[in-house]
Design a protein around this motif. Structure first.
Motif, PDB file in Angstrom:
ATOM      1  N   ARG A  87       0.814  -1.220   0.000  1.00  0.00           N
ATOM      2  CA  ARG A  87       0.000   0.000   0.000  1.00  0.00           C
ATOM      3  C   ARG A  87       0.848   1.271   0.000  1.00  0.00           C
TER       4      ARG A  87
ATOM      5  N   TYR B  50       2.164   1.950  -3.459  1.00  0.00           N
ATOM      6  CA  TYR B  50       1.087   2.433  -4.327  1.00  0.00           C
ATOM      7  C   TYR B  50       0.756   3.894  -4.021  1.00  0.00           C
ATOM      8  N   LYS B  51       0.714   4.240  -2.736  1.00  0.00           N
ATOM      9  CA  LYS B  51       0.397   5.608  -2.341  1.00  0.00           C
ATOM     10  C   LYS B  51       1.442   6.590  -2.864  1.00  0.00           C
TER      11      LYS B  51
ATOM     12  N   ILE C  13      -6.191   4.340  -0.860  1.00  0.00           N
ATOM     13  CA  ILE C  13      -5.364   3.361  -1.575  1.00  0.00           C
ATOM     14  C   ILE C  13      -5.246   2.103  -0.731  1.00  0.00           C
ATOM     15  N   THR C  14      -5.449   0.945  -1.362  1.00  0.00           N
ATOM     16  CA  THR C  14      -5.389  -0.334  -0.651  1.00  0.00           C
ATOM     17  C   THR C  14      -4.211  -1.180  -1.154  1.00  0.00           C
ATOM     18  N   ASN C  15      -4.071  -2.359  -0.584  1.00  0.00           N
ATOM     19  CA  ASN C  15      -3.007  -3.281  -1.000  1.00  0.00           C
ATOM     20  C   ASN C  15      -3.325  -3.961  -2.335  1.00  0.00           C
TER      21      ASN C  15
ATOM     22  N   ASN D  52      -7.705  -0.235  -6.697  1.00  0.00           N
ATOM     23  CA  ASN D  52      -7.249   1.159  -6.744  1.00  0.00           C
ATOM     24  C   ASN D  52      -7.502   1.829  -8.098  1.00  0.00           C
TER      25      ASN D  52
END
Length: 373
Positions: free
Chosen positions: A276, A279-280, A337-339, A344
């Motif tokens: 995560r 991604y963030k 935002i998720t894993n 996403n």
């Protein structure tokens, strides 16, 4: 004629934008620089390290202020032109509103690319340089490590306390605890201490004290009338590893590829079980700038209503609230935002959807007004 008009309007927008951007960023930088004084005072760093560290944080401030300054500047300029009846002159000279929207949309793409460059390369590199400056610097301002009636453990493995400090820069009743690598410790008490320069080194000279040393099961102690305590080869509790914000964008993308393709890359903070954060950071650098065209298009909604319209003031405030809402949305969307990368996608395409919606509003409104005419 149209090029001259567009150039003049763009110049006014960009002039106010850069003034607002650097003006607000400088004010925030000054306040932040005051907070960073702790780096020098509490952590014993010198003025050179402090200045370079604070200066290298300026690009990060600019990147955070840019969306707000952009929307405020363009909105203010369009309102000013409408108030001064300058927009009417444009329309009377055959300038279509849709061509003006298209022109500024392409300008917003250029600004968006600049923001991506800033967030993806300039800010991470400046943050890494700032952190490296701290990592590679030594503790020079030792006097800042000792404050009366306050325990200081800035230096790794060292705790210092003094009861008082007089006008002659002499410390009274000093307590020093130093841990060694063999899980032992050394405790020193002294009635008085003062910093002196011996050669090129700062030394704390202690008077009338006692030292207690524990090494394994052995404990020794001795009294002294005068003893030197050096601060060489000592490190602070500064974080030495790279944070995600300091990693290059290319490495972050490779890390994301390792999640998808199950490859192994030796990348710091590339945690496959919790992607995560990666991604963030990628979203913040590569996707959040796509909200900038949305903000400029929202500010351009001001040209759809003339100041003679009774709803002009109402629309003006509605557009302001909408713009600030988009800025808040762009920042808060990071928290969703998720894993799971697939989940996403809706967050990733949201700025593109908003751009299409607002552009459709222009096309619809202006097409209707053209048909009426």
């Amino acid at each position: 004629m149209k090029k001259i008009i567009f150039r003049k309007l763009l110049l006014d927008c960009l002039t106010f934008f850069f003034l607002a951007l650097f003006g607000i960023s400088t004010i925030i930088w000054v306040f932040q620089a005051v907070n960073f004084l702790d780096i020098m005072i509490e952590d014993g760093r010198n003025y050179n390290v402090y200045f370079i560290y604070t200066l290298l944080n300026f690009p990060k401030i600019i990147s955070r202020i840019l969306p707000f300054a952009l929307f405020f500047s363009f909105s203010y300029t369009f309102i000013k032109y409408e108030t001064n009846n300058e927009l009417i002159i444009f329309w009377n000279h055959g300038v279509s509103k849709l061509s003006l929207v298209n022109f500024f949309f392409w300008i917003s793409i250029i600004i968006m690319m600049f923001q991506i460059l800033l967030l993806s390369f300039i800010v991470p590199n400046s943050q890494e340089l700032a952190r490296s400056k701290l990592r590679n610097s030594g503790i020079d301002y030792f006097e800042g490590l000792i404050k009366p009636k306050k325990f200081n453990d800035t230096v790794k493995g060292l705790t210092i306390f003094t009861e008082d400090k007089n006008d002659d820069e002499e410390f009274k009743n000093i307590y020093i605890k130093k841990n060694n690598e063999k899980k032992g410790f050394q405790i020193t008490f002294a009635k008085k201490g003062v910093f002196e320069t011996k050669g090129n080194k700062k030394v704390l000279v202690l008077y009338d004290g006692k030292t207690l040393t524990q090494n394994g099961e052995n404990i020794t102690n001795f009294d002294f009338s005068k003893s030197d305590f050096g601060f060489t080869n000592m490190d602070s509790h500064l974080v030495t590893h790279k944070k995600i914000q300091e990693q290059s964008t290319i490495l972050l993308i490779k890390c994301m590829e390792s999640f998808l393709e199950k490859k192994n890359y030796k990348i710091i903070n590339c945690n496959k079980s919790f992607p995560r954060n990666i991604y963030k950071e990628i979203f913040k650098r590569l996707i959040s700038p796509f909200y900038l065209p949305v903000l400029i298009l929202i500010s351009l909604l001001l040209i759809l209503t003339s100041k003679e319209n009774l709803k002009y003031n109402k629309n003006k405030f509605s557009i302001f609230f909408l713009g600030f809402g988009i800025i808040i949305l762009s920042e808060s969307s990071l928290g969703y935002i998720t894993n799971n990368l697939i989940k996403n996608i809706s967050i990733l395409i949201l700025p593109i959807i908003l751009t299409l919606i607002i552009y459709s509003i222009f096309f619809y409104k202006l097409k209707i007004s053209t048909n009426k005419f």
